[in-house]
Design a protein around this motif. Sequence first.
Motif, short mmCIF file in Angstrom:
data_model
loop_
_atom_site.label_atom_id
_atom_site.label_comp_id
_atom_site.label_asym_id
_atom_site.label_seq_id
_atom_site.Cartn_x
_atom_site.Cartn_y
_atom_site.Cartn_z
N ALA A 39 47.41 69.30 58.18
CA ALA A 39 48.32 68.56 57.31
C ALA A 39 47.55 67.46 56.59
N GLY A 40 46.62 66.82 57.31
CA GLY A 40 45.78 65.79 56.70
C GLY A 40 44.94 66.34 55.56
N GLN A 41 44.66 67.65 55.60
CA GLN A 41 43.88 68.29 54.55
C GLN A 41 44.77 68.96 53.50
N HIS A 42 46.08 68.77 53.62
CA HIS A 42 47.03 69.36 52.67
C HIS A 42 46.97 70.87 52.60
N LEU B 145 46.01 59.85 64.64
CA LEU B 145 44.55 59.89 64.71
C LEU B 145 44.03 61.26 64.26
N ALA B 146 44.74 62.33 64.62
CA ALA B 146 44.32 63.67 64.20
C ALA B 146 44.37 63.79 62.68
N SER B 147 45.41 63.23 62.09
CA SER B 147 45.53 63.28 60.64
C SER B 147 44.40 62.50 59.97
N LEU B 148 44.13 61.31 60.49
CA LEU B 148 43.04 60.50 59.93
C LEU B 148 41.69 61.19 60.12
N ALA B 149 41.57 61.92 61.20
CA ALA B 149 40.32 62.67 61.43
C ALA B 149 40.19 63.77 60.39
N GLY B 150 41.33 64.39 60.03
CA GLY B 150 41.31 65.41 58.99
C GLY B 150 40.88 64.84 57.64
N GLN B 151 41.06 63.53 57.46
CA GLN B 151 40.66 62.86 56.22
C GLN B 151 39.29 62.19 56.34
N HIS B 152 38.63 62.41 57.47
CA HIS B 152 37.28 61.83 57.70
C HIS B 152 37.26 60.31 57.62
N ILE B 153 38.37 59.69 57.98
CA ILE B 153 38.42 58.24 58.07
C ILE B 153 38.14 57.83 59.51
#
Lengths: 226, 226
Positions: free
Chosen positions: A52-55, B48-56
Amino acid sequence: MTEAPENRIEDAILDAIAEQRLPAGTKLGEQVLSELFDCNRANVRRALASLAGQHIVELRPNRGAFVVTPTPQEARDIFQARRAIERTIAREAAKHATVEDIRKLREIIEEEAQARATARKPLELRLSRQFHIQLAKIAGNHVLERFLAELTMRSTLILGLYSSGGASQCSEDEHTEIVNALEKGDAEALSHLIDEHLQHLEADLSFDRPKQIGFGLAQALVSPSY
Amino acid sequence: MTEAPENRIEDAILDAIAEQRLPAGTKLGEQVLSELFDCNRANVRRALASLAGQHIVELRPNRGAFVVTPTPQEARDIFQARRAIERTIAREAAKHATVEDIRKLREIIEEEAQARATARKPLELRLSRQFHIQLAKIAGNHVLERFLAELTMRSTLILGLYSSGGASQCSEDEHTEIVNALEKGDAEALSHLIDEHLQHLEADLSFDRPKQIGFGLAQALVSPSY
DNA sequence: TTAAGTAAGATTGTTAACAAAAATAAAGAA
DNA sequence: TTCTTTATTTTTGTTAACAATCTTACTTAA
């Protein structure tokens, strides 16, 4: 060391999308995934949150996770973003390409041709995507490579929804031209060819009637179509 | 309707990074976050998983989540990616900018000047970032806007690690020039100005001695420094 | 037949307890 | 002191049970 379950799930979903086994809109149920990958729901949820974070996946509260279905406007944004990114990738690739890199690209094109000749559309699509990803790897910029990975993934979904089918042969010929320009080291010509190539891909879309919209089965996740 | 807890957490972390309250390398402990935002660990893990997907954020297995610490190579990749993306944003913004858009940009620049005059560095940084994000909004491409949001976030971490401090006044003057070119509607000049602006920002970095590396407190998440 | 309402089933969301691993502190040997 | 080893504590990872919500199927009334 064996891979963490949430990464296995994530990769499997991405692979399935890249080969159009998972069409836009497909529901990704937690129980189905946890049984399919023999792990608990917590890991499934982590994988889905990351996607989801990567859309790539859309989380609808109390509804579940679905493969995203790009709108026509999103399709335009995605192709514009690809042109911005891949023009720079092209110029950088021209700086760094080795003879081995060129060989590998031609190999991908060859496989593409074979897949097309034997009418294996999903494989052909995966290889076409692989060609662009490989260029990004040659360019050597990990950030641009990751962005392009996401954009090509969503491009595959877009093609599944809006492709009018024509641009396949055309695309392959252009890949050949691109490698030739790369071999010559002509950065500006290469950048221009890539830009035109992407314009041609986008021009092949027709937004009249979306085709496949997600059906329910995530069985496609484990059984490649070839 | 009140916001979902995982989004609250995610936004709070992003805001804190944008204002340099959370430096690179900071550990983001699950218990601390769940107490701080009054929710269960499952929501924390999702954020945190979502932020990890965004490489933050970087997830180290059995270790926890940490704010990413960009390497010098990553810094180069990020600025190269920004130039690729923001050149296109510039050209698109020139097509779509309204007088209201121009006014808003000048307002941001004004606030930037005030923040600098009163030595409020974190606010100044947030506004400088806001300026670039605002240009992306004017351009109207959601994909490029999201990519730029991620890249500017990581740029803030990079500045915290490697900035040699000089480019502040310079940056503000260039923002003014950029708005002037936008007002004239000169897409090519604008694109070029943005490109140079980013080159100047990058040139200000020095990779000799990384400065602040993450200390432990996530208290910074809830207490803005101004 | 269609529509609305209701009940049953399935799915997602939340919580807490437990297991496993890592970080920390303490103790002992060189 | 300095390094290793061991015990303690803290933190992350896993699991299962329960609650809330949505979906589906069925019943009933117009």
